[in-house]
Write an enzyme that holds these catalytic residues in place. Sequence first.
Site, PDB file in Angstrom:
ATOM      1  N   ASP A  51     120.515 128.441  96.475  1.00  0.00           N
ATOM      2  CA  ASP A  51     119.838 129.072  97.580  1.00  0.00           C
ATOM      3  C   ASP A  51     118.988 130.332  97.207  1.00  0.00           C
ATOM      4  OD1 ASP A  51     120.589 127.008  99.360  1.00  0.00           O
ATOM      5  OD2 ASP A  51     121.850 128.416 100.742  1.00  0.00           O
TER       6      ASP A  51
ATOM      7  N   ASP B 267     124.184 122.498 104.491  1.00  0.00           N
ATOM      8  CA  ASP B 267     124.186 122.188 102.950  1.00  0.00           C
ATOM      9  C   ASP B 267     125.244 121.309 102.737  1.00  0.00           C
ATOM     10  OD1 ASP B 267     121.842 123.821 102.271  1.00  0.00           O
ATOM     11  OD2 ASP B 267     123.330 125.712 102.464  1.00  0.00           O
TER      12      ASP B 267
ATOM     13  N   ASP C 213     124.944 127.867 102.085  1.00  0.00           N
ATOM     14  CA  ASP C 213     125.947 128.711 102.893  1.00  0.00           C
ATOM     15  C   ASP C 213     126.306 127.990 104.254  1.00  0.00           C
ATOM     16  OD1 ASP C 213     123.402 128.874 103.203  1.00  0.00           O
ATOM     17  OD2 ASP C 213     123.407 131.269 103.180  1.00  0.00           O
TER      18      ASP C 213
END
EC number: 7.2.2.10
Length: 1168
Positions: A468, A793, A789
């Site tokens: 990310d 996801d 997070d």
Amino acid sequence: MGDMTNSDFYSKNQRNESSHGGEFGCTMEELRSLMELRGTEAVVKIKETYGDTEAICRRLKTSPVEGLPGTAPDLEKRKQIFGQNFIPPKKPKTFLQLVWEALQDVTLIILEIAAIISLGLSFYHPPGENNEGCATAQGGAEDEGEAEAGWIEGAAILLSVICVVLVTAFNDWSKEKQFRGLQSRIEQEQKFTVVRAGQVVQIPVAEIVVGDIAQVKYGDLLPADGLFIQGNDLKIDESSLTGESDQVRKSVDKDPMLLSGTHVMEGSGRMVVTAVGVNSQTGIIFTLLGAGGEEEEKKDKKGKMQDGNVDASQSKAKQQDGAAAMEMQPLKSAEGGDADDKKKANMHKKEKSVLQGKLTKLAVQIGKAGLVMSAITVIILVLYFTVDTFVVNKKPWLPECTPVYVQYFVKFFIIGVTVLVVAVPEGLPLAVTISLAYSVKKMMKDNNLVRHLDACETMGNATAICSDKTGTLTTNRMTVVQAYVGDVHYKEIPDPSSINAKTLELLVNAIAINSAYTTKILPPEKEGALPRQVGNKTECGLLGFVLDLKRDYEPVRTQMPEEKLYKVYTFNSVRKSMSTVIKLPDESFRMYSKGASEIVLKKCCKILSVAGEPRVFRPRDRDEMVKKVIEPMACDGLRTICVAYRDFPSSPEPDWDNENDILNDLTCICVVGIEDPVRPEVPEAIRKCQRAGITVRMVTGDNINTARAIAIKCGIIHPGEDFLCLEGKEFNRRIRNEKGEIEQERIDKIWPKLRVLARSSPTDKHTLVKGIIDSTHTEQRQVVAVTGDGTNDGPALKKADVGFAMGIAGTDVAKEASDIILTDDNFSSIVKAVMWGRNVYDSISKFLQFQLTVNVVAVIVAFTGACITQDSPLKAVQMLWVNLIMDTFASLALATEPPTETLLLRKPYGRNKPLISRTMMKNILGHAVYQLTLIFTLLFVGEKMFQIDSGRNAPLHSPPSEHYTIIFNTFVMMQLFNEINARKIHGERNVFDGIFRNPIFCTIVLGTFAIQIVIVQFGGKPFSCSPLQLDQWMWCIFIGLGELVWGQVIATIPTSRLKFLKEAGRLTQKEEIPEEELNEDVEEIDHAERELRRGQILWFRGLNRIQTQIEVVNTFKSGASFQGALRRQSSVTSQSQDVANLSSPSRVSLSNALSSPASLPPAAAGQG
């Protein structure tokens, strides 16, 4: 009498409860039965019994706005009456149970039987003392005194078996204890937001009591049952309890029931807690599981309450089976995840971790060799004895001599078992466990909280990391640095006076009201530090912008509290925007919106001018704005957010559910550029990854220019390189065919060059990860790590080989799906994980190098010794000492080597690299040659060198000889010094490098040496040792030291010359898990993964497997069986190769045949 008191106690308890219930206006039972209702039933029941949810709050003596007073006596009382929010974990296995499990080991059972027979026979004296005539083949008859000592060997074997069992059990026990510690640490870290005495506080989940007012928001995993009081747009995924994957919308008047263990997928709100711990819905299921309720077990497996203790060693294997990828499910509870998962495992099973696959294979190979050697040894000994006694010496078989002969046969049997014991590396599972457990403990210090043991080792093989951007590569401290307000593009925060007052007023309101009220900016904890950002970081950045404009958002919020918000469209990954509707004093409505600028601007048809008046905003104005404002901001690496509003008339009231009409015709207030600076340590960490052969890819929801700018700052892409940066839409267009289906070939064209995927949805992330994992584009299967997070996801984290969740910013759902939690949310901690993972792999290779040298030498010595002198020079008990105790310690010593930076200088090993490389094979064989030469020299001419009696051809119960003691002692000395050699496996010269950084290693080497002295000098009969003189000791140590010199000689020989050396423990490409093994052995594999099975069982399974493989190949050759023909082509390929390998006279390594994937199908066809 007992019954009486019992019932007495019970009724007293009941009375107690009813009186308590009186205090609170509803009892635990009532609330518990209320929570079992769903939907409209529940609403009706609440209306009939209590009136409404407010009334329930009153009965529970709590206020929907202020929450509980939070005084200690009150909380205590609630815990007593309604229970604590804690589900007692399953009892751990007791030490005795673990001992019993260790005793199930096949080799140990064989040894025990042999020892018991030997003991029994030593006490049995045949009638008539004429047994001198029975068997003189073995030299002179025994003395009376020695016959008495015959029991010692049997007893000593039993004793060493007990030692081994205790060591194994103790290791299992401490492992279990460590896991519980780890688990409770994960639990203590789980906090939940509640309101107490009007303050919003975060408390550990276990502290929540009935009557608490809890704030629930997107991404939470509900910790207790409760009733929804107020909130907006709350949608819950109840699949963990009901199995229905549809999201359930919650509202006070339709379905107010919020259940523990379910996930909040959208929206936010408040609930009053009505049941905790064992009385909550998940708790009830847990209790049933604990009580062995099998029916319940089928009904529900997955509900895991946050503090339900999951015995990690069990769940480790299972959590990876992964529920169907797109359906996020909370972690399976260890108590009941079994039956369910077995079904799933057949559908998609994450392969065994690389290391386990290789170890299983190696153990099978070694086990087969050991079995053959020990069988041959026994047969040769028995034949030699019978031929010698009955044929050469023509002795008749006398009945009174039978016990003596049987004793000889038992002795041969014991020697055979000894060979087997030595051949099977018992230390292996131990080394793996110790190494993993040690790494996991140390990784905690490096901010890696490992939830599944094998993730740690898989990480060492990672070839790709999909990370990310926000919070992982960047600091996640958002600050607005540029703004476009009233037709002016400000490159820094504008002066409030330069902005039209009306615009400023709108702007402040739009930001303050249209953001979660849980998001705040608090004063810094320390003097001079930055203000603390609490809640959503992007919103914090916007609130910070309000403060920078010398305004305050608090008064706006006080004037318009959360309860008064008319409608909220919360942010989700589809909308990519958030909107809040409020009712103005004149009864009309106003909606504030904010979101990704390119999305919100498309919905704007007006924009505020310098004078603060809306003017028309046409598509061509928008294109110009994108070019002049948004792209330049994005190229500076800023995230652009557009803030807008829209007014609605009071009547007719708009149809709020028709989102497309509502979120349209907006008026743009401003566009801001938010900077999220790159973490200072990230570029260095990424450089290390790239040097270590790991490709870092960035997957982000931000726009492509921002993403590219940050990727360049991080060093993920270097200007002038050949790489791809794609947006989610473009990525999807390229990987799908005309019908819109994803094609693997298309993904294979893209992923090798793809470095940045921007504006990506969670599905894109999952598709990318799956595409890379399933790709056969490279010779090695890619091992992918993913960081995430958000709740969305989850699927990607589950699919990846290793999922990293963020400990600070991560939602509970993400943590549930992950394998490792980064407690500091920092990318550089991932690099540490890679280092530890590689270290685990190396530690195990070091141990193997040491262990196999011992095994090769001991087996050959025992085998040849037995065949030439009818007695193994190394006795059973001595072998056990060397094999079990020394190797156990060696595994501890070599498995706890700390990692060094040099581990990051090499490429990942990958799945096809054998566990024992050529260099290691060279070391093993080289040292074996040295040791065997010396031992055989000592065996056959040792008595002349030392001028002592020969120990060869001693009678059955003769006393221990100095000769054989010297051999045993030399053998152990050589192993001790070779342990130092084993510290390096890549052919380095300096084997002492960093030895003092590992105190465990030094302690163990010295400790083993001390124990050896005690055994030799005082071991006597049980260890078949006779005390040695100082000069004899010196010689033994001198020969041992020779190992270090010899190690240097071996290091000089170039490995490249030794082409004939075969590598071992290689996973061939298609052999990861053949299909039929999947279906037959699911039980077994699961077990193997949970309890790194001991070698023996593995080699038994290996023998079966070879039979199956030969059968399969035969079926294919004859083409007779329909079933055979249905088997998966690939497994046949690898099996036919295997069989070809078995039957081919030349020792070709399997790997050569399988190195190029292109050659597979023809090869298979040729053999099938």
